[in-house]
Design a protein around this motif. Structure first.
Motif, mmCIF file in Angstrom:
data_model
loop_
_atom_site.group_PDB
_atom_site.id
_atom_site.type_symbol
_atom_site.label_atom_id
_atom_site.label_comp_id
_atom_site.label_asym_id
_atom_site.label_seq_id
_atom_site.Cartn_x
_atom_site.Cartn_y
_atom_site.Cartn_z
ATOM 1 N N ARG A 91 0.856 -1.184 0.000
ATOM 2 C CA ARG A 91 0.000 0.000 0.000
ATOM 3 C C ARG A 91 0.892 1.234 0.000
ATOM 4 N NH1 ARG A 91 -2.977 -3.400 3.676
ATOM 5 N NH2 ARG A 91 -1.863 -2.498 5.440
ATOM 6 N N ILE A 92 0.547 2.208 -0.847
ATOM 7 C CA ILE A 92 1.360 3.416 -1.010
ATOM 8 C C ILE A 92 0.493 4.643 -0.784
ATOM 9 C CG2 ILE A 92 2.611 4.838 -2.673
ATOM 10 C CD1 ILE A 92 3.803 2.473 -3.877
ATOM 11 N N TYR A 93 1.034 5.596 0.000
ATOM 12 C CA TYR A 93 0.381 6.879 0.241
ATOM 13 C C TYR A 93 1.429 7.964 0.028
ATOM 14 C CZ TYR A 93 -2.594 3.613 2.826
ATOM 15 O OH TYR A 93 -3.363 2.531 3.193
ATOM 16 N N VAL A 94 1.138 8.943 -0.838
ATOM 17 C CA VAL A 94 2.089 9.999 -1.151
ATOM 18 C C VAL A 94 1.371 11.343 -1.152
ATOM 19 C CG1 VAL A 94 3.620 10.954 -2.920
ATOM 20 C CG2 VAL A 94 3.577 8.490 -2.521
ATOM 21 N N ASP A 95 1.994 12.335 -0.515
ATOM 22 C CA ASP A 95 1.499 13.708 -0.562
ATOM 23 C C ASP A 95 2.697 14.635 -0.702
ATOM 24 O OD1 ASP A 95 -0.097 15.963 -0.494
ATOM 25 O OD2 ASP A 95 -0.165 16.048 1.698
ATOM 26 N N GLY A 96 3.001 15.015 -1.935
ATOM 27 C CA GLY A 96 4.155 15.863 -2.188
ATOM 28 C C GLY A 96 5.454 15.097 -2.023
ATOM 29 N N LYS A 97 6.555 15.825 -2.045
ATOM 30 C CA LYS A 97 7.867 15.179 -2.000
ATOM 31 C C LYS A 97 8.305 14.820 -0.595
ATOM 32 C CE LYS A 97 10.481 19.531 -1.758
ATOM 33 N NZ LYS A 97 11.551 20.341 -2.371
ATOM 34 N N ASP A 98 7.641 15.345 0.438
ATOM 35 C CA ASP A 98 8.106 15.154 1.807
ATOM 36 C C ASP A 98 7.238 14.229 2.637
ATOM 37 O OD1 ASP A 98 10.252 16.872 1.368
ATOM 38 O OD2 ASP A 98 9.076 18.634 1.922
ATOM 39 N N ASN A 99 6.157 13.691 2.072
ATOM 40 C CA ASN A 99 5.273 12.818 2.839
ATOM 41 C C ASN A 99 4.987 11.553 2.037
ATOM 42 O OD1 ASN A 99 4.512 14.473 5.286
ATOM 43 N ND2 ASN A 99 3.878 15.881 3.669
ATOM 44 N N ALA A 100 5.399 10.429 2.552
ATOM 45 C CA ALA A 100 5.173 9.166 1.865
ATOM 46 C C ALA A 100 5.132 8.035 2.883
ATOM 47 C CB ALA A 100 6.274 8.906 0.839
ATOM 48 N N GLN A 244 -3.440 12.959 6.451
ATOM 49 C CA GLN A 244 -2.110 13.334 6.936
ATOM 50 C C GLN A 244 -1.640 12.477 8.111
ATOM 51 O OE1 GLN A 244 -0.100 15.835 5.287
ATOM 52 N NE2 GLN A 244 -1.723 15.144 3.897
ATOM 53 N N SER A 245 -2.577 11.869 8.836
ATOM 54 C CA SER A 245 -2.170 11.042 9.972
ATOM 55 C C SER A 245 -1.367 9.821 9.528
ATOM 56 C CB SER A 245 -3.406 10.588 10.755
ATOM 57 O OG SER A 245 -4.233 9.745 9.961
ATOM 58 N N LEU A 246 -1.493 9.444 8.253
ATOM 59 C CA LEU A 246 -0.749 8.294 7.748
ATOM 60 C C LEU A 246 0.748 8.529 7.753
ATOM 61 C CD1 LEU A 246 -3.083 7.442 4.740
ATOM 62 C CD2 LEU A 246 -2.665 5.955 6.712
ATOM 63 N N PHE A 247 1.168 9.788 7.757
ATOM 64 C CA PHE A 247 2.593 10.104 7.664
ATOM 65 C C PHE A 247 3.236 10.325 9.030
ATOM 66 C CE2 PHE A 247 0.490 11.949 3.812
ATOM 67 C CZ PHE A 247 0.836 10.907 2.966
ATOM 68 N N SER A 248 2.480 10.142 10.082
ATOM 69 C CA SER A 248 3.032 10.215 11.436
ATOM 70 C C SER A 248 3.289 8.800 11.922
ATOM 71 C CB SER A 248 2.057 10.921 12.388
ATOM 72 O OG SER A 248 1.842 12.257 11.977
ATOM 73 N N PHE A 249 4.489 8.574 12.464
ATOM 74 C CA PHE A 249 4.830 7.234 12.925
ATOM 75 C C PHE A 249 5.385 7.284 14.337
ATOM 76 C CE2 PHE A 249 7.775 3.718 13.587
ATOM 77 C CZ PHE A 249 6.982 2.630 13.247
ATOM 78 N N THR A 250 4.847 6.431 15.192
ATOM 79 C CA THR A 250 5.344 6.256 16.555
ATOM 80 C C THR A 250 5.660 4.781 16.745
ATOM 81 O OG1 THR A 250 3.960 8.067 17.361
ATOM 82 C CG2 THR A 250 4.843 6.518 19.004
ATOM 83 N N PRO A 251 6.877 4.446 17.132
ATOM 84 C CA PRO A 251 7.213 3.032 17.326
ATOM 85 C C PRO A 251 6.271 2.370 18.316
ATOM 86 C CG PRO A 251 9.183 4.400 17.412
ATOM 87 C CD PRO A 251 8.013 5.336 17.408
ATOM 88 N N PRO A 252 5.792 1.174 18.010
ATOM 89 C CA PRO A 252 4.886 0.476 18.924
ATOM 90 C C PRO A 252 5.560 0.193 20.270
ATOM 91 C CG PRO A 252 4.872 -0.543 16.758
ATOM 92 C CD PRO A 252 6.009 0.430 16.776
ATOM 93 N N PRO A 253 4.780 0.027 21.329
ATOM 94 C CA PRO A 253 5.352 -0.286 22.646
ATOM 95 C C PRO A 253 6.201 -1.556 22.583
ATOM 96 C CG PRO A 253 3.027 0.269 22.841
ATOM 97 C CD PRO A 253 3.316 0.162 21.381
ATOM 98 N N GLY A 254 7.356 -1.493 23.237
ATOM 99 C CA GLY A 254 8.235 -2.651 23.305
ATOM 100 C C GLY A 254 9.154 -2.820 22.115
ATOM 101 N N SER A 255 9.048 -1.955 21.116
ATOM 102 C CA SER A 255 9.895 -2.103 19.931
ATOM 103 C C SER A 255 11.310 -1.626 20.211
ATOM 104 C CB SER A 255 9.308 -1.328 18.756
ATOM 105 O OG SER A 255 9.214 0.052 19.061
ATOM 106 N N THR A 256 12.249 -2.198 19.477
ATOM 107 C CA THR A 256 13.648 -1.778 19.545
ATOM 108 C C THR A 256 13.880 -0.688 18.504
ATOM 109 O OG1 THR A 256 14.320 -3.999 20.231
ATOM 110 C CG2 THR A 256 16.034 -2.544 19.361
ATOM 111 N N VAL A 257 14.362 0.467 18.949
ATOM 112 C CA VAL A 257 14.534 1.621 18.060
ATOM 113 C C VAL A 257 16.022 1.928 17.909
ATOM 114 C CG1 VAL A 257 13.984 4.045 17.663
ATOM 115 C CG2 VAL A 257 12.309 2.553 18.776
ATOM 116 N N LYS A 258 16.451 2.129 16.670
ATOM 117 C CA LYS A 258 17.842 2.452 16.380
ATOM 118 C C LYS A 258 17.900 3.686 15.500
ATOM 119 C CE LYS A 258 21.925 0.593 13.980
ATOM 120 N NZ LYS A 258 22.453 -0.557 13.199
#
Length: 371
Positions: A91-100, A244-258
């Motif tokens: 699934r692909i969502y694009v809004d301009g060059k800065d949101n995908a 626009q909410s599709l372009f906000s990302f928060t790592p799920p609880p318990g995930s390993t973030v690098k």
């Protein structure tokens, strides 16, 4: 994209597509040049849709989600081969060059790539891991795709079409076939046929949206075959601006973030060449050779990309480490050959790797010349 599989991906990355059913209402007649102009001038920057990719290259079908607990490891050549075999959707969502946002969906796992401004996230539900990087202000060389359609493993039709159209020259015949329909939209059927038998490619069909000029699907058929070996296209498509909410990302609880560092290019000369969004891949080959320690022989459909001996040991080892791929790679003079309908890959006895949409003899000749 794992660096070990780069030679395979360089050769295969431009191969994809599907030719949908015939259109109902015919579009205004256009010449091949007019359809090419329509592709080159389209201005679609906001859209969403579902892509389906189907590969019948003759590769061994590696265990994937739905057959085992999860997809192959992202750091292996087998992971790339997995994405180049069988059926995949995204699934692909694009809004301009800065949101995908791109979601590659498997039965038991999902891989996401999200860009919002200068923030980019990569997430895998397989092991609940996330990687984050912050793009510098100048991102032209990091994000060369004009439409921001591309994603690791499932290239979008627009990116593929530009690579394939770059090969249009006097050695290529270009025609417009009967109109087609993709995701409910009428499209021109641009057909490209190499005039040389020195390539495995028989023809390419690109479905170009009749209203916007955006490529909606691509198919590649091997020489002498009657159906596509690799196809990809939109099964659903909308020009509405995504939420626009599709372009906000928060790592799920318990995930390993690098946090992943971005290469510092601040010391590059101001006049250093940078690939433009519509750059011809053949024009970028000298830069590709220098930065990736690759050798390039031939041009257009007959291009062969090879790795240097010092840089390719891990690539060759990774490719042949999987038992299915090792079994599929047959012994030939000078090494082992992994053969598919559209791409051949040669791993030489001294650990180099050569790939191209060409017969095995061309790979062997390139390997001999590159010693």
């Amino acid at each position: 994209m794992p660096a070990a599989a780069a030679p395979v991906v360089i050769a295969v990355g431009a191969l994809t597509g599907s030719l949908p059913a015939s259109a109902g209402d015919p579009l205004p007649a256009k010449t091949p040049a007019q359809v090419l102009e329509l592709v080159g001038t389209h201005q679609v920057h906001s859209f969403s849709g579902t892509l389906e990719q189907v590969s019948e290259l003759g590769l061994p079908e590696l265990p994937a989600a739905g057959k085992t607990s999860a997809p192959a490891s992202a750091g292996s050549a087998a992971a790339v081969i997995e994405l180049l075999s069988g059926r995949h959707s995204a699934r692909i969502y694009v809004d301009g060059k800065d949101n995908a946002r791109v979601q590659v969906v498997d039965q038991l796992a999902e891989r996401d790539v999200v860009r919002h401004g200068n923030d980019v996230w990569f997430y895998s539900s397989k092991d609940n891991t996330a990687e984050h990087l912050t793009l510098p202000a100048k991102t032209q060389d990091l994000m060369p795709s004009r439409d921001m359609q591309g994603t690791p493993g499932v290239p979008a039709p627009g990116d593929l079409a530009q690579q394939l159209l770059s090969k249009v020259d006097p050695t290529t015949a270009v025609t417009v076939g009967p109109d087609v329909v993709v995701a409910g939209r009428s499209a021109y059927n641009l057909v490209i046929e190499p005039r040389t038998d020195a390539t495995l490619v028989g023809k390419v069909a690109i479905a170009v949206d009749g209203q916007t000029g955006m490529p909606l699907s691509v198919q590649v058929t091997a020489r002498g075959a009657d159906k596509p070996a690799f196809r990809s296209g939109f099964t659903a498509f909308s020009l509405d601006t995504p939420d626009q909410s599709l372009f906000s990302f928060t790592p799920p609880p318990g995930s390993t973030v690098k946090d992943v560092p971005v290469p510092d290019k601040s010391h590059e000369p101001a006049d250093a060449p940078h690939p433009g969004p519509m750059a011809n891949p053949d024009q970028l080959l000298p830069q590709l050779e220098a930065k990736a320690h690759l050798s390039v022989a031939g041009t257009g459909w007959e291009t062969v990309v090879g790795t240097a001996a010092g840089a390719s040991g891990s690539a060759a080892a990774s490719l042949l480490a999987d038992p299915l791929l090792a079994q599929a790679a047959v012994p030939v003079p000078g090494g082992r050959l992994l053969s598919t309908a559209l791409v051949n890959v040669l791993v030489t006895d001294d650990g180099r790797m050569f790939a191209g949409m060409v017969p095995p003899e061309a790979l062997q000749a390139a390997a001999a010349a590159a010693r």
